[in-house]
Design a protein around this motif. Structure first.
Motif, short mmCIF file in Angstrom:
data_model
loop_
_atom_site.label_atom_id
_atom_site.label_comp_id
_atom_site.label_asym_id
_atom_site.label_seq_id
_atom_site.Cartn_x
_atom_site.Cartn_y
_atom_site.Cartn_z
N ASP A 202 31.15 102.56 14.46
CA ASP A 202 31.99 102.68 15.51
C ASP A 202 32.09 104.18 16.39
OD1 ASP A 202 34.67 102.99 17.26
OD2 ASP A 202 35.01 101.10 16.55
N ASN A 204 33.61 105.51 18.87
CA ASN A 204 34.81 106.12 19.23
C ASN A 204 35.58 106.64 18.14
OD1 ASN A 204 34.90 105.64 22.16
ND2 ASN A 204 35.64 103.61 21.90
N ARG A 208 36.56 110.69 17.67
CA ARG A 208 37.57 111.05 17.29
C ARG A 208 37.99 111.86 16.14
NH1 ARG A 208 43.43 107.31 17.52
NH2 ARG A 208 42.98 107.53 19.67
N ASP A 249 39.91 110.76 25.54
CA ASP A 249 40.79 109.78 24.91
C ASP A 249 42.18 110.28 25.28
OD1 ASP A 249 42.52 108.70 22.94
OD2 ASP A 249 40.96 108.41 21.61
N LEU A 256 35.46 109.46 24.69
CA LEU A 256 35.79 107.99 24.55
C LEU A 256 34.63 107.21 25.29
CD1 LEU A 256 37.95 105.99 23.58
CD2 LEU A 256 38.81 105.90 25.84
#
Length: 268
Positions: A202, A204, A208, A249, A256
């Motif tokens: 993933d 994102n 993050r 984000d 993002l």
């Protein structure tokens, strides 16, 4: 190369059964950081992780742990420094959760040092951190895929190593547990100074949580550095063949990924 990194790979050639996956592959794992490796399927992410954990011997080049070839250390000494959660794990038949997690303490035991209070505390803490305490008496083969994954992660945590390598640790986990696990990894990194390396799919999540990002394609490193410094729409397109927009984000300010609608339209 950063000579202060405890763990690094120098010009590795990696492969299986005569097929080369990576050649001249060099990476530094920054000490005390949360490093995330990203890339498309079959790009060499898991192969690199296996080499860093000494599960795969390079055809050429060297993995260095504290400046020495990792193969020069006794296996138990490596296991006291590096904990690994592989992509797939198989538990022995008929083993209880608490007993599987306890196996993480094996590298710390010798003929003169058997099970101790420290071992018990490490196992208890690891099960609490991963939310499997209530499952301790259950058989591992009775659990759901997500529950088993958390038990395996607990075993790695019980190993209590300064370096933790996780190959797709969020597999089988519901979204809430994915976030809890990644929060746990970040907490282990920030509160105890452990170096954490994870392969994630993933993007994102990767952007993050990562302090340091390694983007791979076709067995090579395309880019590495802090996500805010290297993540662009061009990089995502180069690595994943995905056209996108990169925005901030709203919760964290980290990059993002917003895929463009035309990606789906082209498949119709």
């Amino acid at each position: 190369m950063n000579d202060t990194s405890r763990l690094r790979a120098d010009r590795l050639r990696l492969g299986y059964k005569g097929t080369t996956i990576s050649d001249q592959l060099s990476v530094d794992i920054p000490d005390g950081k949360f490093t995330v490796i990203i890339g498309p399927n079959a790009c060499g992410k898991s192969t690199l992780l296996r080499a860093l954990a000494r599960l795969l011997t390079p055809e050429s080049g060297t993995v260095l742990l504290d400046g020495k070839p990792i193969g020069s250390y006794p296996a138990k000494q490596v296991a006291r420094q590096i904990g690994l959660l592989p992509q797939t794990s198989t538990a022995p038949d008929g083993i209880r959760v608490a007993d599987l997690v306890a196996r993480g303490r094996y590298p710390h035991q010798t003929l003169l040092r058997q099970w101790s209070k420290a071992d018990e505390e490490a196992v208890t803490s690891a099960m609490a951190a991963t939310g499997v305490t209530e499952l301790s008496a259950r058989m591992v083969d009775e659990l759901s895929g997500g529950q088993r994954q958390r038990v395996w992660i607990a075993m790695v945590l019980a190993q209590d190593t300064p370096l933790i390598l996780l190959d797709e640790p969020t597999t089988y986990l519901d979204i809430a547990y994915q976030i809890q696990l990644l929060d746990l990894c970040r907490s282990l990194n920030r509160n105890s100074g452990r170096t954490v390396v994870a392969v994630l799919h993933d993007l994102n999540h990767a952007f993050r949580y990562a302090d340091h990002l390694i983007a791979m394609r076709d067995g090579r490193v395309v880019a590495s550095g802090a996500p805010a410094d290297i993540v662009t729409a061009e990089l995502v397109d180069e690595v994943f063949s995905l056209r996108c927009r990169i925005v901030d984000d709203p919760e964290t300010g980290t990059p993002l990924v917003i895929p463009l609608a035309e990606n789906a339209a082209e498949l119709l």
